[in-house]
Design a protein around this motif. Structure first.
Motif, mmCIF file in Angstrom:
data_model
loop_
_atom_site.group_PDB
_atom_site.id
_atom_site.type_symbol
_atom_site.label_atom_id
_atom_site.label_comp_id
_atom_site.label_asym_id
_atom_site.label_seq_id
_atom_site.Cartn_x
_atom_site.Cartn_y
_atom_site.Cartn_z
ATOM 1 N N UNK A 86 51.459 24.416 70.608
ATOM 2 C CA UNK A 86 51.733 22.994 70.695
ATOM 3 C C UNK A 86 50.514 22.292 71.260
ATOM 4 N N UNK A 87 50.386 21.026 70.915
ATOM 5 C CA UNK A 87 49.267 20.246 71.435
ATOM 6 C C UNK A 87 49.441 20.063 72.935
ATOM 7 N N UNK A 88 48.382 20.299 73.659
ATOM 8 C CA UNK A 88 48.414 20.172 75.116
ATOM 9 C C UNK A 88 47.424 19.093 75.546
ATOM 10 N N UNK A 89 47.701 18.506 76.687
ATOM 11 C CA UNK A 89 46.822 17.477 77.236
ATOM 12 C C UNK A 89 46.548 17.818 78.697
ATOM 13 N N UNK A 90 45.298 17.624 79.115
ATOM 14 C CA UNK A 90 44.906 17.876 80.511
ATOM 15 C C UNK A 90 44.767 16.532 81.199
ATOM 16 N N UNK A 105 48.084 20.728 83.048
ATOM 17 C CA UNK A 105 48.150 20.812 81.592
ATOM 18 C C UNK A 105 49.606 20.628 81.189
ATOM 19 N N UNK A 106 49.856 19.651 80.348
ATOM 20 C CA UNK A 106 51.209 19.341 79.889
ATOM 21 C C UNK A 106 51.218 19.241 78.374
ATOM 22 N N UNK A 107 52.404 19.407 77.780
ATOM 23 C CA UNK A 107 52.533 19.218 76.339
ATOM 24 C C UNK A 107 52.244 17.764 75.998
ATOM 25 N N UNK A 108 51.653 17.555 74.847
ATOM 26 C CA UNK A 108 51.323 16.197 74.415
ATOM 27 C C UNK A 108 52.548 15.604 73.726
ATOM 28 N N UNK A 109 53.452 15.047 74.524
ATOM 29 C CA UNK A 109 54.676 14.450 74.001
ATOM 30 C C UNK A 109 54.688 12.959 74.323
#
Length: 73
Positions: free
Chosen positions: A16-20, A51-55
């Motif tokens: 899944x796309x992740x975002x920092x 780091x979290x999922x890009x939702x």
């Protein structure tokens, strides 16, 4: 070797796309709502990177307090 390649492809397909995100400014003088958002994102100290999922929900939380957070590449 074929098994390793299959495992690597499976990881990429399910990735899944992740975002920092980095917490860059203190929330001491911020409203309580802003402090709750910082805590909800999982921050515990200043300059911490999470780091979290890009939702849409995570993006919305960051959009509410852009003066306290920044995206990291």
């Amino acid at each position: 070797m074929a098994e390793k390649e299959k495992k690597a492809q499976a990881k990429q397909a399910g990735a899944k796309a992740m975002v920092r995100i980095r917490w860059v400014r203190s929330a001491i003088a911020a409203p309580v709502k802003h402090k709750r958002i910082v805590k909800g994102l999982g921050f515990t100290r200043l300059n911490q990177v999470v780091v979290r999922e890009d939702t849409p929900s995570i993006r919305g939380m960051v959009k509410k307090i852009p003066h306290l957070l920044e995206f990291v590449q």
